[in-house]
Design a protein around this motif. Structure first.
Motif, PDB file in Angstrom:
ATOM      1  N   TRP A  96      17.153  -2.232  -9.607  1.00 48.25           N
ATOM      2  CA  TRP A  96      16.184  -1.168  -9.787  1.00 48.25           C
ATOM      3  C   TRP A  96      16.578  -0.272 -10.952  1.00 48.25           C
ATOM      4  O   TRP A  96      17.724  -0.314 -11.420  1.00 48.25           O
ATOM      5  CB  TRP A  96      16.018  -0.389  -8.490  1.00 48.25           C
ATOM      6  CG  TRP A  96      15.308  -1.201  -7.433  1.00 48.25           C
ATOM      7  CD1 TRP A  96      14.519  -2.297  -7.626  1.00 48.25           C
ATOM      8  CD2 TRP A  96      15.343  -0.984  -6.021  1.00 48.25           C
ATOM      9  NE1 TRP A  96      14.047  -2.765  -6.433  1.00 48.25           N
ATOM     10  CE2 TRP A  96      14.536  -1.981  -5.418  1.00 48.25           C
ATOM     11  CE3 TRP A  96      15.974  -0.044  -5.203  1.00 48.25           C
ATOM     12  CZ2 TRP A  96      14.340  -2.062  -4.050  1.00 48.25           C
ATOM     13  CZ3 TRP A  96      15.786  -0.116  -3.839  1.00 48.25           C
ATOM     14  CH2 TRP A  96      14.973  -1.112  -3.258  1.00 48.25           C
ATOM     15  N   LEU A  97      15.615   0.550 -11.403  1.00 43.34           N
ATOM     16  CA  LEU A  97      15.774   1.161 -12.716  1.00 43.34           C
ATOM     17  C   LEU A  97      15.515   2.664 -12.758  1.00 43.34           C
ATOM     18  O   LEU A  97      14.741   3.201 -11.953  1.00 43.34           O
ATOM     19  CB  LEU A  97      14.803   0.505 -13.712  1.00 43.34           C
ATOM     20  CG  LEU A  97      14.947  -0.997 -13.936  1.00 43.34           C
ATOM     21  CD1 LEU A  97      13.839  -1.492 -14.854  1.00 43.34           C
ATOM     22  CD2 LEU A  97      16.321  -1.343 -14.501  1.00 43.34           C
ATOM     23  N   GLY A  98      16.144   3.310 -13.721  1.00 38.49           N
ATOM     24  CA  GLY A  98      15.683   4.539 -14.329  1.00 38.49           C
ATOM     25  C   GLY A  98      15.261   4.172 -15.738  1.00 38.49           C
ATOM     26  O   GLY A  98      15.478   3.045 -16.204  1.00 38.49           O
ATOM     27  N   TYR A  99      14.642   5.134 -16.423  1.00 39.65           N
ATOM     28  CA  TYR A  99      14.160   4.843 -17.773  1.00 39.65           C
ATOM     29  C   TYR A  99      14.478   5.997 -18.719  1.00 39.65           C
ATOM     30  O   TYR A  99      14.354   7.172 -18.346  1.00 39.65           O
ATOM     31  CB  TYR A  99      12.641   4.651 -17.776  1.00 39.65           C
ATOM     32  CG  TYR A  99      12.154   3.502 -16.927  1.00 39.65           C
ATOM     33  CD1 TYR A  99      12.170   2.192 -17.402  1.00 39.65           C
ATOM     34  CD2 TYR A  99      11.651   3.727 -15.649  1.00 39.65           C
ATOM     35  CE1 TYR A  99      11.697   1.143 -16.622  1.00 39.65           C
ATOM     36  CE2 TYR A  99      11.182   2.691 -14.862  1.00 39.65           C
ATOM     37  CZ  TYR A  99      11.210   1.392 -15.354  1.00 39.65           C
ATOM     38  OH  TYR A  99      10.755   0.365 -14.584  1.00 39.65           O
ATOM     39  N   VAL A 100      14.862   5.652 -19.944  1.00 42.38           N
ATOM     40  CA  VAL A 100      14.892   6.610 -21.034  1.00 42.38           C
ATOM     41  C   VAL A 100      13.717   6.280 -21.949  1.00 42.38           C
ATOM     42  O   VAL A 100      13.565   5.125 -22.373  1.00 42.38           O
ATOM     43  CB  VAL A 100      16.207   6.544 -21.833  1.00 42.38           C
ATOM     44  CG1 VAL A 100      16.151   7.507 -23.016  1.00 42.38           C
ATOM     45  CG2 VAL A 100      17.400   6.861 -20.951  1.00 42.38           C
ATOM     46  N   VAL A 101      12.872   7.286 -22.214  1.00 40.78           N
ATOM     47  CA  VAL A 101      11.705   7.038 -23.062  1.00 40.78           C
ATOM     48  C   VAL A 101      11.652   8.048 -24.194  1.00 40.78           C
ATOM     49  O   VAL A 101      12.089   9.199 -24.059  1.00 40.78           O
ATOM     50  CB  VAL A 101      10.379   7.089 -22.267  1.00 40.78           C
ATOM     51  CG1 VAL A 101      10.397   6.061 -21.132  1.00 40.78           C
ATOM     52  CG2 VAL A 101      10.096   8.480 -21.725  1.00 40.78           C
TER      53      VAL A 101
END
Length: 220
Positions: free
Chosen positions: A125-130
């Motif tokens: 599962w993930l976090g995101y940097v955008v």
């Protein structure tokens, strides 16, 4: 210090960020009302498959025919429930460039012994940097996680971190996480409804390094 008015925490971990040129990205839309049915999402990023993060009903309130879904590769079958014509899958460490948005996938998982079963590292599962619309500001939406060896060195300007405990960092653990990241600003999430209380935001803010702006943006 910018106030990041372009960032909304609608409820729980439902986050909306709008870029300088109008690119709109939602993270984990959940608990929305008919008033939130704007259908303005260019992108919807899903961190994992729990009901309070992947909700077809709430996705439908923000999506339109052009909305692109981004989700963990391990969640491909669940992402199909959103019935989006465009789904892009990411694994930890991946990067993705799409019109108006650059996305980096960051592992999200628990390390605290009391909650290892909630978000196992093996789930991918993930976090995101955008970054949005070519602007340099890096937004880190960490997902349901504890501070861990994979996310504690993320480079970001704004960090959106869970503080509610039970399934994620509690307020004090989240403050330590924020201090390790040392962004310009930190925004608490994942509290005030399913887990955690409004008071957790005050506990969190009191323990964050004074050099870091704490922006309490939870709307409901």
């Amino acid at each position: 210090m910018p106030d990041f008015k372009n960032v909304r925490v609608i409820t729980h971990s439902a986050i909306r960020i709008e870029g300088a040129k109008g690119t709109v990205v939602y993270f984990d839309p959940f608990g929305l009302t008919d008033a939130d049915a704007t259908h303005d999402a260019g992108y919807v990023l899903i961190t994992h498959t729990h009901f309070d993060h992947l909700s077809p009903e709430d996705f439908a309130r923000v999506a339109n025919k052009q909305t692109v879904v981004v989700a963990p590769a391990s969640a491909a079958a669940d992402a199909e429930k959103l019935r989006s014509p465009s789904v892009r899958l990411m694994s930890p460490g991946d990067m993705l460039e799409l019109p108006g948005i650059h996305i980096e996938a960051v592992p999200a998982y628990n390390t605290d012994p009391s909650r290892l079963a909630n978000h196992p590292q093996a789930n991918g599962w993930l976090g995101y940097v955008v970054t949005l619309d070519g602007e340099p500001t890096r937004y880190f939406v960490s997902g349901d996680t504890d501070q861990n060896a994979d996310n504690e060195k993320v480079s970001c300007d704004v960090a959106l971190l869970p503080i509610g405990g039970t399934y994620t960092c509690d307020a004090r653990q989240a403050a330590a996480f924020a201090n390790a990241l040392h962004p310009q600003a930190v925004i608490p999430t994942h509290y005030g409804s399913i887990v955690g209380t409004r008071a957790d935001a005050d506990v969190f803010a009191a323990e964050v390094d004074p050099e870091i702006a704490v922006l309490k943006k939870l709307e409901r």
